[in-house]
Scaffold this active site. Structure first.
Site, PDB file in Angstrom:
ATOM      1  N   LYS A 129      -9.988  -0.307  11.095  1.00 36.25           N
ATOM      2  CA  LYS A 129     -10.224  -1.489  10.261  1.00 36.25           C
ATOM      3  C   LYS A 129     -10.600  -2.696  11.116  1.00 36.25           C
ATOM      4  CE  LYS A 129      -6.919  -0.149   6.653  1.00 36.25           C
ATOM      5  NZ  LYS A 129      -7.744   0.434   5.604  1.00 36.25           N
TER       6      LYS A 129
ATOM      7  N   HIS B 169       0.872  -1.182   0.000  1.00 42.26           N
ATOM      8  CA  HIS B 169       0.000   0.000   0.000  1.00 42.26           C
ATOM      9  C   HIS B 169       0.912   1.236   0.000  1.00 42.26           C
ATOM     10  CE1 HIS B 169      -2.650   3.013   1.947  1.00 42.26           C
ATOM     11  NE2 HIS B 169      -3.671   2.271   1.561  1.00 42.26           N
TER      12      HIS B 169
ATOM     13  N   GLN C  13      -3.957  -4.947   7.362  1.00 42.09           N
ATOM     14  CA  GLN C  13      -4.984  -5.867   6.850  1.00 42.09           C
ATOM     15  C   GLN C  13      -4.889  -7.249   7.481  1.00 42.09           C
ATOM     16  OE1 GLN C  13      -7.449  -4.923   5.024  1.00 42.09           O
ATOM     17  NE2 GLN C  13      -6.772  -3.071   3.964  1.00 42.09           N
TER      18      GLN C  13
ATOM     19  N   ASP D 133       3.658  -4.361   8.002  1.00 45.87           N
ATOM     20  CA  ASP D 133       2.448  -3.553   7.847  1.00 45.87           C
ATOM     21  C   ASP D 133       1.286  -4.510   8.094  1.00 45.87           C
ATOM     22  OD1 ASP D 133       0.190  -2.278   7.066  1.00 45.87           O
ATOM     23  OD2 ASP D 133       0.951  -1.575   5.138  1.00 45.87           O
TER      24      ASP D 133
ATOM     25  N   CYS E  50      -4.913   2.706  -3.419  1.00 46.40           N
ATOM     26  CA  CYS E  50      -3.635   3.162  -2.851  1.00 46.40           C
ATOM     27  C   CYS E  50      -2.526   2.128  -3.060  1.00 46.40           C
ATOM     28  CB  CYS E  50      -3.747   3.491  -1.365  1.00 46.40           C
ATOM     29  SG  CYS E  50      -4.986   4.714  -1.002  1.00 46.40           S
TER      30      CYS E  50
HETATM   31  N1  7TS Z   1      -1.436  -0.652   4.872  1.00 50.41           N
HETATM   32  C1  7TS Z   1      -2.354  -1.394   4.248  1.00 50.41           C
HETATM   33  C2  7TS Z   1      -2.013  -2.786   3.818  1.00 50.41           C
HETATM   34  C3  7TS Z   1      -3.634  -0.859   4.025  1.00 50.41           C
HETATM   35  O1  7TS Z   1      -4.550  -1.604   3.417  1.00 50.41           O
HETATM   36  C4  7TS Z   1      -3.929   0.453   4.462  1.00 50.41           C
HETATM   37  C5  7TS Z   1      -5.257   1.092   4.198  1.00 50.41           C
HETATM   38  C6  7TS Z   1      -2.927   1.169   5.121  1.00 50.41           C
HETATM   39  C7  7TS Z   1      -1.687   0.590   5.310  1.00 50.41           C
HETATM   40  C8  7TS Z   1      -3.149   2.545   5.639  1.00 50.41           C
HETATM   41  O2  7TS Z   1      -4.078   2.549   6.656  1.00 50.41           O
HETATM   42  P1  7TS Z   1      -4.572   3.939   7.274  1.00 50.41           P
HETATM   43  O3  7TS Z   1      -5.529   3.555   8.329  1.00 50.41           O
HETATM   44  O4  7TS Z   1      -3.366   4.618   7.784  1.00 50.41           O
HETATM   45  O5  7TS Z   1      -5.195   4.698   6.141  1.00 50.41           O
HETATM   46  N2  7TS Z   1      -5.980   0.526   3.145  1.00 50.41           N
HETATM   47  C9  7TS Z   1      -7.108   0.987   2.603  1.00 50.41           C
HETATM   48  C10 7TS Z   1      -7.789   0.296   1.604  1.00 50.41           C
HETATM   49  O6  7TS Z   1      -7.424  -0.765   1.131  1.00 50.41           O
HETATM   50  N3  7TS Z   1      -8.888   0.970   1.259  1.00 50.41           N
HETATM   51  O7  7TS Z   1      -8.958   2.085   1.991  1.00 50.41           O
HETATM   52  C11 7TS Z   1      -7.859   2.096   2.832  1.00 50.41           C
END
Ligand code: 7TS
Length: 405
Positions: free
Chosen positions: A223, A120, A200, A197, A362
């Protein structure tokens, strides 16, 4: 695990759009919140709102206790050594930025940072910036045609110049679950820092931070049923102890003179300024909720939905599915329909109150690598049902008719 019963805890799942009840299938972007999380936030604001670590008054003491308790719950959730290893940030993105900034001291010209081609942007752009600052080199392990990490390529790309390895545990598009324990071992063999990371993965599978052999892990509360604006950086106590702070100011200091300052103990050294107290308390309630269900049940339910979804969608002529087989991935289905733009597929589904996400999610370099502009993505969580997947399939069949493909 009974999804129908669980749904009753989520007020938003009752809402209707175009006369139809919402089928929320965009959980990889963010999840919905159970009443216990909403109430925990409300309770804080109504009954003990105060700043933390600052006042001797009873309100501040209660807020501080609950705020610190949320760190402890998080530590137990991922099997950290203790709550000193749990830093609350804004989100996974901020946690990864903190690392890229703070570990930057250890990087010199010519050093290598190893990532994968399925990251991501949150686990790519901060490292690009660090590499630029330090004249270091970014190296990428490739993916197989099936959408799995190419382990041979990973082994080829790691070496004595590799100082940092940062890898997603589960892809936000392909759902692929990467063997982080094995990757951590390779990183350690080469003397590199290993970062996961886990944005997910923590919401979906039981995580053992200590057991993985990793040094750091980043994820977001939103999430996994928690509020937005609260994220986690887990790090080994001795590593966090050595690192310089990312942000400086109030609460992260021990002593301050006009000339210089010393740092507070962990984790507060990394939590400058008034934190997201309500968010942390809400996250604590989310952890309680998830633990009550149990991660074995969560994973089993998601796998059932995934298998059913893959079956239904593979029966529709013109649907292309991406990612490895069930069992090797989380409850995410990325797909395309013939030459129809994924935004158009998502638009048709939205008319029927089926919420998915479309676009590059992203992960634009991954899309380029796969030779596509984007995908439509359905992603499941504990409250989803097979009937919602039927509605997803019906919507795709309708899109086929509308676009004549
Ligand atoms: N890493 C992964 C693997 C992600 O899927 C996401 C967000 C992030 C980091 C960043 O997370 P945040 O909470 O800091 O934004 N992924 C997604 C997505 O797949 N659709 O919307 C956000």
């Amino acid at each position: 695990m009974d999804a129908r019963k669980i749904r009753q805890d989520f007020p938003i799942l009752r809402i209707r759009h175009n006369g139809k009840q919402i089928a929320y299938l965009d959980n990889a972007a963010t999840t919905q919140k159970p009443r216990s999380v909403i109430n925990a936030v409300k309770e804080y604001y109504e009954n003990y709102n105060a700043n933390v670590h600052r006042g001797l008054n009873f309100l501040s003491q209660k807020a501080t206790d609950k705020y610190e308790e949320a760190h402890e719950k998080t530590a137990r959730l991922i099997n950290a050594k203790n709550s000193a290893e749990i830093v609350f940030t804004k989100n996974a993105t901020e946690s990864l930025n903190l690392l890229a900034y703070s570990l930057g001291e250890k990087i010199s010209e010519g050093d290598e940072i190893l990532l994968t081609k399925m990251e991501h942007h949150a686990n790519l752009v901060p490292w690009q910036e660090l590499a630029k600052r330090k004249k270091a080199k970014l190296v990428f392990a490739g993916i197989t045609r099936e959408g799995k990490l190419d382990l041979e390529d990973f082994a080829l790309k790691i070496g004595n110049r590799t100082k940092i390895v940062s890898v997603t545990q589960a892809s936000n598009i392909l759902g692929t679950i990467n063997p982080v324990k094995r990757l951590a071992k390779e990183a350690k063999k080469n003397g590199a820092i290993f970062i996961i990371d886990a944005a997910q993965s923590v919401p979906h599978i039981k995580i053992d931070a200590k057991g993985t052999g990793a040094d750091f892990m980043a994820f977001s509360a939103h999430k996994m049923l928690g509020p937005t604006g609260i994220g986690v950086l887990w790090g080994k106590e001795e590593m966090l102890g050595e690192m310089p702070p990312f942000l400086t100011g109030g609460d992260m200091i021990s002593e301050v003179t006009f000339e210089k300052s010393t740092w507070n103990k962990l984790p507060w050294k990394f939590e400058a300024g008034t934190p997201n107290i309500a968010g942390a308390i809400g996250f604590g309630a989310a952890i309680d909720y998830l633990k009550k269900i149990g991660f074995a049940g969560i994973r089993a339910q998601e796998q059932r939905l995934l298998k059913y979804g893959l079956k239904r969608l593979s029966e529709i002529n013109g649907v292309k599915l991406y990612g490895p087989k069930a069992g090797e991935r989380t409850g995410i289905i990325a797909f395309n329909l013939n030459n129809v733009h994924p935004h158009d597929v998502a638009g048709i589904l939205d008319e029927n109150a089926v919420a998915i996400r479309s676009g590059n999610h992203c992960a634009q370099p991954l899309m380029n690598e796969m030779g596509i502009q984007g995908v439509a993505r359905a992603s499941f969580y504990i409250y989803n049902t097979p009937e919602e997947i039927d509605r997803l399939a019906d919507g795709i069949i309708r899109a086929k008719k509308v676009f004549g493909v």
